[in-house]
Write an enzyme that holds these catalytic residues in place. Structure first.
Site, short mmCIF file in Angstrom:
data_model
loop_
_atom_site.label_atom_id
_atom_site.label_comp_id
_atom_site.label_asym_id
_atom_site.label_seq_id
_atom_site.Cartn_x
_atom_site.Cartn_y
_atom_site.Cartn_z
N THR A 17 61.93 35.57 87.16
CA THR A 17 61.86 35.35 85.72
C THR A 17 60.66 36.07 85.13
OG1 THR A 17 61.79 33.62 84.04
CG2 THR A 17 60.63 33.14 86.06
N SER A 47 54.06 27.50 83.24
CA SER A 47 54.65 26.18 83.57
C SER A 47 54.74 26.06 85.09
CB SER A 47 56.05 26.01 82.97
OG SER A 47 57.02 26.67 83.78
N TYR A 77 57.36 25.13 86.65
CA TYR A 77 58.63 25.77 87.02
C TYR A 77 58.40 27.26 87.29
CZ TYR A 77 62.46 28.88 85.81
OH TYR A 77 63.33 29.94 85.80
N HIS A 78 57.76 27.94 86.32
CA HIS A 78 57.54 29.38 86.50
C HIS A 78 56.69 29.64 87.75
CE1 HIS A 78 58.77 29.64 82.14
NE2 HIS A 78 59.33 30.74 82.59
N LYS A 137 58.64 29.94 90.85
CA LYS A 137 59.27 31.26 91.02
C LYS A 137 58.25 32.27 91.57
CE LYS A 137 63.00 31.63 89.21
NZ LYS A 137 64.37 31.23 89.60
N ALA A 169 65.98 29.13 73.86
CA ALA A 169 65.68 29.29 72.44
C ALA A 169 66.86 29.83 71.62
CB ALA A 169 64.46 30.19 72.28
N VAL A 196 61.45 26.14 65.39
CA VAL A 196 60.44 27.09 65.86
C VAL A 196 59.20 26.31 66.27
CG1 VAL A 196 58.88 28.95 65.13
CG2 VAL A 196 61.31 29.00 64.49
P1 NAD Z 1 71.53 26.42 86.13
O1 NAD Z 1 70.77 25.17 86.30
O2 NAD Z 1 72.68 26.41 85.20
O3 NAD Z 1 72.03 26.96 87.55
C1 NAD Z 1 71.45 26.63 88.77
C2 NAD Z 1 72.55 26.06 89.68
O4 NAD Z 1 71.96 25.84 90.96
C3 NAD Z 1 73.08 24.72 89.17
O5 NAD Z 1 74.49 24.71 89.21
C4 NAD Z 1 72.49 23.70 90.15
O6 NAD Z 1 73.34 22.59 90.36
C5 NAD Z 1 72.31 24.54 91.40
N1 NAD Z 1 71.20 24.07 92.26
C6 NAD Z 1 69.93 23.76 91.88
N2 NAD Z 1 69.23 23.36 92.94
C7 NAD Z 1 70.06 23.44 94.01
C8 NAD Z 1 69.91 23.12 95.39
N3 NAD Z 1 68.78 22.66 95.87
N4 NAD Z 1 70.98 23.32 96.22
C9 NAD Z 1 72.16 23.79 95.73
N5 NAD Z 1 72.35 24.07 94.43
C10 NAD Z 1 71.31 23.90 93.59
O7 NAD Z 1 70.47 27.52 85.69
P2 NAD Z 1 70.70 29.02 85.18
O8 NAD Z 1 70.25 29.08 83.77
O9 NAD Z 1 72.06 29.48 85.57
O10 NAD Z 1 69.61 29.76 86.05
C11 NAD Z 1 69.92 30.23 87.36
C12 NAD Z 1 68.71 30.96 87.93
O11 NAD Z 1 68.34 32.03 87.06
C13 NAD Z 1 67.46 30.08 88.06
O12 NAD Z 1 66.82 30.44 89.26
C14 NAD Z 1 66.60 30.47 86.88
O13 NAD Z 1 65.26 30.34 87.22
C15 NAD Z 1 66.98 31.94 86.70
N6 NAD Z 1 66.81 32.44 85.33
C16 NAD Z 1 67.50 31.86 84.28
C17 NAD Z 1 67.34 32.35 82.98
C18 NAD Z 1 68.04 31.74 81.79
O14 NAD Z 1 67.63 32.03 80.65
N7 NAD Z 1 69.08 30.94 81.99
C19 NAD Z 1 66.47 33.44 82.77
C20 NAD Z 1 65.79 34.01 83.86
C21 NAD Z 1 65.99 33.50 85.14
N1 USQ Z 2 61.13 27.64 71.74
C1 USQ Z 2 61.08 27.31 70.39
N2 USQ Z 2 62.00 26.43 69.93
C2 USQ Z 2 62.97 25.86 70.72
C3 USQ Z 2 63.01 26.22 72.09
C4 USQ Z 2 62.07 27.10 72.57
O1 USQ Z 2 60.24 27.79 69.64
O2 USQ Z 2 63.78 25.08 70.22
C5 USQ Z 2 60.15 28.60 72.26
C6 USQ Z 2 59.32 28.05 73.41
O3 USQ Z 2 58.17 27.39 72.94
C7 USQ Z 2 59.00 29.33 74.18
C8 USQ Z 2 60.20 30.24 73.92
O4 USQ Z 2 60.87 29.69 72.80
O5 USQ Z 2 57.87 29.94 73.65
C9 USQ Z 2 61.15 30.34 75.09
O6 USQ Z 2 61.56 29.03 75.47
P1 USQ Z 2 62.97 28.80 76.20
O7 USQ Z 2 63.18 27.33 76.33
O8 USQ Z 2 64.02 29.59 75.56
O9 USQ Z 2 62.72 29.53 77.61
P2 USQ Z 2 61.82 29.15 78.84
O10 USQ Z 2 61.33 27.75 78.81
O11 USQ Z 2 60.78 30.22 78.96
O12 USQ Z 2 62.85 29.26 80.04
C10 USQ Z 2 64.07 30.01 79.98
C11 USQ Z 2 64.98 29.52 81.10
C12 USQ Z 2 64.32 29.80 82.43
C13 USQ Z 2 63.96 31.28 82.52
C14 USQ Z 2 63.11 31.73 81.33
C15 USQ Z 2 62.94 33.24 81.25
O13 USQ Z 2 65.22 28.12 80.95
O14 USQ Z 2 65.22 29.44 83.48
O15 USQ Z 2 63.24 31.48 83.69
O16 USQ Z 2 63.81 31.39 80.11
S1 USQ Z 2 61.31 33.67 80.73
O17 USQ Z 2 60.93 32.86 79.57
O18 USQ Z 2 61.31 35.07 80.39
O19 USQ Z 2 60.43 33.38 81.84
#
Ligand code: NAD
Ligand code: USQ
Length: 385
Positions: free
Chosen positions: A144, A179, A181-182, A185, A238, A254
């Protein structure tokens, strides 16, 4: 090709499984359905009416004639994962099976421990399973952009050349995410890099920005193939939230000044990025990193774009600033750094993989808003700020 999709029931994983199955690959999914449980616990739900994984797989078989096999299990269970990898012998593993919510990881000690344990242990188990059974398999891992944080310098792709006391080296780009979470990763990236350097595995880490959008070519074939689409404050991202808010007449939420910048990409572009990475694998022992998003906006700019696009579609859209519930830098020069493989055509950053993007301001946002508009009958429990 034999492709194992970990997390194949998720927002990105399900359309990925469909895409590779549609191309004729042999696809196996692993998922422990945790994402569905997390929503049950919080009484939130996907706006798209998603069926059970078994029903979606049946629907895909009926529509395409292709078979997807699913194993319900936890990648934290190393023996289970070894069994699946040892039996299927994948040539590519696409790893999405992680906890994906930054705000969730910051709720409490228990949430932070759950997130980091889930992500770091699952990925470690995978690395050992690959080493044991299929050391030549190509691992495509969803990293990410947020791993980098918001430094005051351009963000490179994974590595940076540093000169120190008269010597030079190419080292991992410094990471200061916002965070826990991040951070999970970041730990994954280090472990994968280690496995490539030390054991000769091959991997591509795709540092994607925030993904938005409802449909891929395959999910659009039939409502039963929909992927999940969330708009709650923990799992909704977002732009997806802003689209839903625009459609239901809720002010766009926002956070803070809205000047924090992020890279964004359409769900269709996520799939394209993953396909490009799979079709041109890393070399044995190589750990490749790509930064992937089509464009970069501040959150306020994004809200203004949604407001304009929503207005053009007949929605009355307002924007409101809320006290930022997150601890994050709002004023910083970059977040996305340089756009990567799939990008708006005007960006000039050279990249080893290239694709056609769906820029937010062209087809991405209006299509996404229109798709969301079709779903507005399903918004039942409001948008939590
Ligand atoms: P998601 O939660 O929809 O998908 C993750 C899937 O993995 C879910 O179906 C969940 O049940 C499964 N899972 C989680 N932990 C598990 C475990 N221990 N064993 C087996 N299955 C498990 O999330 P997403 O938005 O599809 O994101 C998928 C990946 O992409 C994540 O690693 C996330 O960090 C990354 N990512 C997402 C975004 C975004 O904006 N959605 C952006 C950048 C990176
Ligand atoms: N934000 C708002 N209003 C909202 C929701 C979010 O202003 O209602 C702002 C947040 O404060 C943040 C930005 O929008 O500054 C992005 O937030 P987000 O919830 O869209 O994204 P984030 O928490 O960063 O996480 C999401 C995915 C995650 C992925 C990440 C990519 O949930 O799985 O890793 O985007 S990145 O942000 O580039 O790391």
């Amino acid at each position: 090709m034999r492709i194992l999709v970990l997390g194949g029931d998720g927002y990105l994983g399900w359309p990925t499984a469909l895409r590779f199955s549609a191309r004729g690959h042999e696809v196996v999914i692993v998922d422990n359905l945790a994402r569905r449980r997390w929503h049950l616990e919080r009484a939130t739900d996907s706006l798209t009416p998603i069926g059970s994984l078994a029903d979606r797989i049946d629907a895909w078989r009926n529509i395409s004639g292709q078979e997807i096999i699913a194993h319900i299990g936890d990648v934290k269970d190393g023996e289970f994962l070894e069994r699946v990898v040892g039996e299927f012998l994948p040539e590519t593993v696409i790893h999405y099976a992680e906890h994906s919510s930054a705000p969730y990881s910051m709720l409490s000690r228990a949430h932070a421990v759950e997130t980091q344990t889930n992500n770091v242990v699952g990925t470690l188990n995978l690395l050992f399973a690959l080493r044991e059974h299929v050391p030549a398999c190509h691992l495509v891992k969803l990293g990410t952009m947020g791993e980098y944080g918001t430094p005051n310098i351009d963000i490179e792709e994974g590595f940076i050349e540093i000169e120190h006391n008269g010597r030079r080296d190419v080292l991992p780009f410094p990471k200061m995410p916002g965070s826990l979470y991040h951070l999970s990763k970041v730990h994954d990236s280090h472990n994968i890099h280690f496995a490539c350097r030390t054991w000769g595995l091959r991997a591509t880490d795709l540092n994607q920005g925030v993904v938005y959008g409802v449909q891929s070519n395959e999910t659009a074939l039939d409502e039963r193939l929909s992927t999940r689409f969330d708009y709650d404050e923990l799992f909704g991202t977002a732009l997806n939230r802003f689209c839903v808010q625009a459609v239901i007449g809720h002010p766009l939420t926002v956070y803070g000044s809205g000047s924090q910048k992020r890279g964004f990409l359409n769900l269709r572009d996520t799939l394209q990025c993953v396909e490009l990475a799979v079709s041109t694998p890393a070399a044995l022992g190589e750990f490749r990193v790509f930064n992937q998003f089509t464009e970069q906006f501040s959150v306020l700019e994004l809200a203004e774009l949604v407001s304009r696009a929503g207005g053009a579609l007949g929605y009355k859209v307002t924007i409101e600033r809320y006290v930022n519930p997150r601890v994050e830098a709002e004023d910083h020069p970059h977040r996305g750094g340089l756009p990567g493989p799939v990008r708006a055509d005007e960006a000039g950053h050279p990249s080893r993989l290239n694709g056609e993007g769906h820029p937010v301001q062209r087809d991405g946002l209006p299509v996404s808003l229109a798709d969301t508009g079709h779903l507005d009958r399903g918004v039942g429990h409001g948008v939590v700020v």
